[in-house]
Design a protein around this motif. Structure first.
Motif, PDB file in Angstrom:
ATOM      1  N   GLN A 293       0.815  -1.218   0.000  1.00 37.35           N
ATOM      2  CA  GLN A 293       0.000   0.000   0.000  1.00 37.35           C
ATOM      3  C   GLN A 293       0.849   1.268   0.000  1.00 37.35           C
ATOM      4  O   GLN A 293       0.489   2.277  -0.631  1.00 37.35           O
ATOM      5  CB  GLN A 293      -0.923  -0.007   1.225  1.00 37.35           C
ATOM      6  CG  GLN A 293      -1.827   1.214   1.359  1.00 37.35           C
ATOM      7  CD  GLN A 293      -2.742   1.103   2.567  1.00 37.35           C
ATOM      8  OE1 GLN A 293      -2.974   0.025   3.109  1.00 37.35           O
ATOM      9  NE2 GLN A 293      -3.278   2.241   2.992  1.00 37.35           N
ATOM     10  N   TYR A 294       1.989   1.219   0.701  1.00 38.52           N
ATOM     11  CA  TYR A 294       2.781   2.432   0.895  1.00 38.52           C
ATOM     12  C   TYR A 294       4.121   2.445   0.181  1.00 38.52           C
ATOM     13  O   TYR A 294       4.734   3.509   0.047  1.00 38.52           O
ATOM     14  CB  TYR A 294       3.033   2.647   2.395  1.00 38.52           C
ATOM     15  CG  TYR A 294       1.794   2.970   3.194  1.00 38.52           C
ATOM     16  CD1 TYR A 294       1.076   4.141   2.964  1.00 38.52           C
ATOM     17  CD2 TYR A 294       1.336   2.101   4.184  1.00 38.52           C
ATOM     18  CE1 TYR A 294      -0.056   4.449   3.697  1.00 38.52           C
ATOM     19  CE2 TYR A 294       0.201   2.396   4.927  1.00 38.52           C
ATOM     20  CZ  TYR A 294      -0.490   3.566   4.679  1.00 38.52           C
ATOM     21  OH  TYR A 294      -1.623   3.861   5.401  1.00 38.52           O
ATOM     22  N   SER A 295       4.604   1.306  -0.277  1.00 42.56           N
ATOM     23  CA  SER A 295       5.983   1.249  -0.768  1.00 42.56           C
ATOM     24  C   SER A 295       6.209   2.092  -2.019  1.00 42.56           C
ATOM     25  O   SER A 295       7.267   2.731  -2.157  1.00 42.56           O
ATOM     26  CB  SER A 295       6.421  -0.201  -1.010  1.00 42.56           C
ATOM     27  OG  SER A 295       5.581  -0.834  -1.952  1.00 42.56           O
ATOM     28  N   ASN A 296       5.252   2.124  -2.938  1.00 44.31           N
ATOM     29  CA  ASN A 296       5.459   2.914  -4.154  1.00 44.31           C
ATOM     30  C   ASN A 296       5.667   4.390  -3.844  1.00 44.31           C
ATOM     31  O   ASN A 296       6.527   5.061  -4.422  1.00 44.31           O
ATOM     32  CB  ASN A 296       4.282   2.743  -5.120  1.00 44.31           C
ATOM     33  CG  ASN A 296       4.318   1.412  -5.843  1.00 44.31           C
ATOM     34  OD1 ASN A 296       5.345   0.740  -5.894  1.00 44.31           O
ATOM     35  ND2 ASN A 296       3.184   1.004  -6.399  1.00 44.31           N
ATOM     36  N   ALA A 297       4.865   4.907  -2.906  1.00 42.66           N
ATOM     37  CA  ALA A 297       4.980   6.321  -2.548  1.00 42.66           C
ATOM     38  C   ALA A 297       6.317   6.615  -1.879  1.00 42.66           C
ATOM     39  O   ALA A 297       6.974   7.617  -2.204  1.00 42.66           O
ATOM     40  CB  ALA A 297       3.827   6.730  -1.630  1.00 42.66           C
ATOM     41  N   VAL A 298       6.754   5.759  -0.956  1.00 45.52           N
ATOM     42  CA  VAL A 298       8.026   6.036  -0.286  1.00 45.52           C
ATOM     43  C   VAL A 298       9.203   5.831  -1.232  1.00 45.52           C
ATOM     44  O   VAL A 298      10.210   6.541  -1.136  1.00 45.52           O
ATOM     45  CB  VAL A 298       8.198   5.217   1.019  1.00 45.52           C
ATOM     46  CG1 VAL A 298       7.106   5.550   2.011  1.00 45.52           C
ATOM     47  CG2 VAL A 298       8.285   3.726   0.767  1.00 45.52           C
ATOM     48  N   ASN A 299       9.085   4.899  -2.159  1.00 46.41           N
ATOM     49  CA  ASN A 299      10.151   4.718  -3.143  1.00 46.41           C
ATOM     50  C   ASN A 299      10.279   5.959  -4.027  1.00 46.41           C
ATOM     51  O   ASN A 299      11.396   6.372  -4.380  1.00 46.41           O
ATOM     52  CB  ASN A 299       9.891   3.494  -4.012  1.00 46.41           C
ATOM     53  CG  ASN A 299       9.975   2.166  -3.271  1.00 46.41           C
ATOM     54  OD1 ASN A 299       9.620   1.119  -3.808  1.00 46.41           O
ATOM     55  ND2 ASN A 299      10.426   2.185  -2.020  1.00 46.41           N
ATOM     56  N   GLY A 300       9.158   6.562  -4.375  1.00 50.14           N
ATOM     57  CA  GLY A 300       9.207   7.810  -5.135  1.00 50.14           C
ATOM     58  C   GLY A 300       9.875   8.922  -4.355  1.00 50.14           C
ATOM     59  O   GLY A 300      10.653   9.719  -4.908  1.00 50.14           O
ATOM     60  N   LEU A 301       9.601   8.982  -3.053  1.00 46.33           N
ATOM     61  CA  LEU A 301      10.233   9.980  -2.193  1.00 46.33           C
ATOM     62  C   LEU A 301      11.740   9.729  -2.085  1.00 46.33           C
ATOM     63  O   LEU A 301      12.545  10.673  -2.084  1.00 46.33           O
ATOM     64  CB  LEU A 301       9.571   9.956  -0.819  1.00 46.33           C
ATOM     65  CG  LEU A 301       9.945  11.045   0.183  1.00 46.33           C
ATOM     66  CD1 LEU A 301       9.763  12.438  -0.406  1.00 46.33           C
ATOM     67  CD2 LEU A 301       9.101  10.889   1.450  1.00 46.33           C
ATOM     68  N   MET A 302      12.126   8.470  -2.015  1.00 46.08           N
ATOM     69  CA  MET A 302      13.554   8.144  -1.998  1.00 46.08           C
ATOM     70  C   MET A 302      14.227   8.619  -3.277  1.00 46.08           C
ATOM     71  O   MET A 302      15.343   9.188  -3.243  1.00 46.08           O
ATOM     72  CB  MET A 302      13.757   6.633  -1.828  1.00 46.08           C
ATOM     73  CG  MET A 302      15.213   6.185  -1.906  1.00 46.08           C
ATOM     74  SD  MET A 302      16.285   6.985  -0.684  1.00 46.08           S
ATOM     75  CE  MET A 302      16.004   5.918   0.736  1.00 46.08           C
ATOM     76  N   ASN A 303      13.589   8.417  -4.412  1.00 41.57           N
ATOM     77  CA  ASN A 303      14.166   8.884  -5.678  1.00 41.57           C
ATOM     78  C   ASN A 303      14.360  10.406  -5.672  1.00 41.57           C
ATOM     79  O   ASN A 303      15.371  10.913  -6.177  1.00 41.57           O
ATOM     80  CB  ASN A 303      13.272   8.483  -6.845  1.00 41.57           C
ATOM     81  CG  ASN A 303      13.301   6.992  -7.127  1.00 41.57           C
ATOM     82  OD1 ASN A 303      14.188   6.281  -6.664  1.00 41.57           O
ATOM     83  ND2 ASN A 303      12.326   6.517  -7.883  1.00 41.57           N
ATOM     84  N   GLU A 304      13.400  11.123  -5.093  1.00 45.18           N
ATOM     85  CA  GLU A 304      13.514  12.580  -5.011  1.00 45.18           C
ATOM     86  C   GLU A 304      14.707  12.991  -4.148  1.00 45.18           C
ATOM     87  O   GLU A 304      15.430  13.939  -4.478  1.00 45.18           O
ATOM     88  CB  GLU A 304      12.230  13.177  -4.442  1.00 45.18           C
ATOM     89  CG  GLU A 304      11.028  13.071  -5.356  1.00 45.18           C
ATOM     90  CD  GLU A 304       9.773  13.647  -4.709  1.00 45.18           C
ATOM     91  OE1 GLU A 304       9.907  14.508  -3.817  1.00 45.18           O
ATOM     92  OE2 GLU A 304       8.668  13.226  -5.089  1.00 45.18           O
ATOM     93  N   ILE A 305      14.923  12.301  -3.042  1.00 36.66           N
ATOM     94  CA  ILE A 305      16.061  12.606  -2.172  1.00 36.66           C
ATOM     95  C   ILE A 305      17.373  12.316  -2.887  1.00 36.66           C
ATOM     96  O   ILE A 305      18.323  13.112  -2.831  1.00 36.66           O
ATOM     97  CB  ILE A 305      15.955  11.808  -0.858  1.00 36.66           C
ATOM     98  CG1 ILE A 305      14.808  12.363  -0.005  1.00 36.66           C
ATOM     99  CG2 ILE A 305      17.268  11.847  -0.083  1.00 36.66           C
ATOM    100  CD1 ILE A 305      14.504  11.568   1.236  1.00 36.66           C
ATOM    101  N   LEU A 306      17.453  11.184  -3.571  1.00 37.32           N
ATOM    102  CA  LEU A 306      18.664  10.847  -4.311  1.00 37.32           C
ATOM    103  C   LEU A 306      18.935  11.859  -5.427  1.00 37.32           C
ATOM    104  O   LEU A 306      20.082  12.267  -5.638  1.00 37.32           O
ATOM    105  CB  LEU A 306      18.555   9.437  -4.873  1.00 37.32           C
ATOM    106  CG  LEU A 306      18.587   8.324  -3.827  1.00 37.32           C
ATOM    107  CD1 LEU A 306      18.114   7.003  -4.429  1.00 37.32           C
ATOM    108  CD2 LEU A 306      19.985   8.154  -3.221  1.00 37.32           C
ATOM    109  N   ASP A 307      17.885  12.304  -6.130  1.00 38.93           N
ATOM    110  CA  ASP A 307      18.057  13.331  -7.146  1.00 38.93           C
ATOM    111  C   ASP A 307      18.564  14.630  -6.529  1.00 38.93           C
ATOM    112  O   ASP A 307      19.421  15.322  -7.099  1.00 38.93           O
ATOM    113  CB  ASP A 307      16.729  13.587  -7.868  1.00 38.93           C
ATOM    114  CG  ASP A 307      16.326  12.459  -8.802  1.00 38.93           C
ATOM    115  OD1 ASP A 307      17.194  11.645  -9.192  1.00 38.93           O
ATOM    116  OD2 ASP A 307      15.128  12.392  -9.150  1.00 38.93           O
ATOM    117  N   PHE A 308      18.020  14.968  -5.356  1.00 37.20           N
ATOM    118  CA  PHE A 308      18.445  16.188  -4.637  1.00 37.20           C
ATOM    119  C   PHE A 308      19.928  16.110  -4.299  1.00 37.20           C
ATOM    120  O   PHE A 308      20.691  17.065  -4.533  1.00 37.20           O
ATOM    121  CB  PHE A 308      17.595  16.323  -3.367  1.00 37.20           C
ATOM    122  CG  PHE A 308      17.970  17.481  -2.495  1.00 37.20           C
ATOM    123  CD1 PHE A 308      17.406  18.733  -2.692  1.00 37.20           C
ATOM    124  CD2 PHE A 308      18.865  17.314  -1.450  1.00 37.20           C
ATOM    125  CE1 PHE A 308      17.749  19.801  -1.854  1.00 37.20           C
ATOM    126  CE2 PHE A 308      19.207  18.365  -0.609  1.00 37.20           C
ATOM    127  CZ  PHE A 308      18.638  19.608  -0.819  1.00 37.20           C
TER     128      PHE A 308
END
Length: 237
Positions: free
Chosen positions: A217-232
């Motif tokens: 239920q939640y993993s896709n959203a947190v994985n997207g947030l992780m990608n944003e942090i890595l891009d940052f």
């Protein structure tokens, strides 16, 4: 881009981070402290981004894990060399310690999927978390905020959930890299710890069935947030 990973136990790996690395056509290298053959640390000029993963040990367990002393010095050297650094759970605690802050037992453990809240009125240079996000936790220690850092997120169970140092270092108490497989791995390998916490009827501990059920239920959203942090962080390379 060259990404180096500090891995403390075999069952806490990169999760979704591996897909991000592949998408950036980056190379991966590892220091695996649990392996006698892969536990050497590279020179800081041999990588561009450092990722420090989690683990069940404490920052303060140097007697049992002597390599922690060397790892702390290495993280200090990477930060001094202005290498972007991401720390996850134990990794965040190691960064906090390396920046001069104490690490100690939190009043409660957080195990499972629980909300974190973004801190208000952050400077423009700070990474912007969503106002609230449900993320995966498995930690029992916390830390004071190191001097000169920005407090990014908190939760009801733990005040210091995320912080940023300058524009190239981020520490996360929680696991945004979590996938169905990584959640199952940590549940299986830390079953004794989970059972002990459940016996205490702690407010921020979910059982294995809840964790497994909530992960898709939640993993896709947190994985997207992780990608944003890595891009940052990659912007600082």
């Amino acid at each position: 881009m060259r990404v180096h990973v500090l891995q403390h136990v075999a069952f806490e790996g990169l999760g979704c981070i591996e897909e991000w690395v592949q998408s950036r056509q980056a190379t991966l290298s590892f220091t695996r402290f649990f392996s006698d053959h892969e536990n050497s640390l590279p020179a800081t000029d041999l990588f561009d981004l450092l990722i420090v993963l989690g683990g069940p040990m404490s920052v303060n367990d140097q007697t049992e894990y002597p390599w922690l002393a060397q790892e702390k010095v290495f993280i200090q050297q990477a930060i001094a060399a202005r290498k972007p650094v991401l720390g996850i759970c134990l990794g965040a605690q190691l960064i906090a310690y390396s920046l001069g802050a104490p690490v100690y037992r939190n009043r409660l453990k957080e195990i499972g999927w629980f909300a974190v809240e973004a801190m208000p009125n952050l400077p423009e240079s700070a990474f912007a978390f969503p106002a609230q996000a449900t993320v995966f936790h498995w930690h029992g220690e916390t830390f004071d905020l190191p001097a000169g850092t920005i407090h990014l997120a908190k939760s009801a169970g733990c005040q210091h959930q995320a912080f940023q140092y300058q524009d190239y270092v981020i520490g996360l108490q929680f696991h945004l890299e979590t996938t169905t497989d990584t959640a199952a791995q940590i549940v299986a390998h830390c079953a004794d710890e989970l059972a002990e916490e459940l016996s205490k009827d702690q407010p921020y501990t979910q059982d294995d069935a809840q964790i497994v059920a909530l992960t898709p239920q939640y993993s896709n959203a947190v994985n997207g947030l992780m990608n944003e942090i890595l891009d940052f962080l990659a912007q600082a390379i």
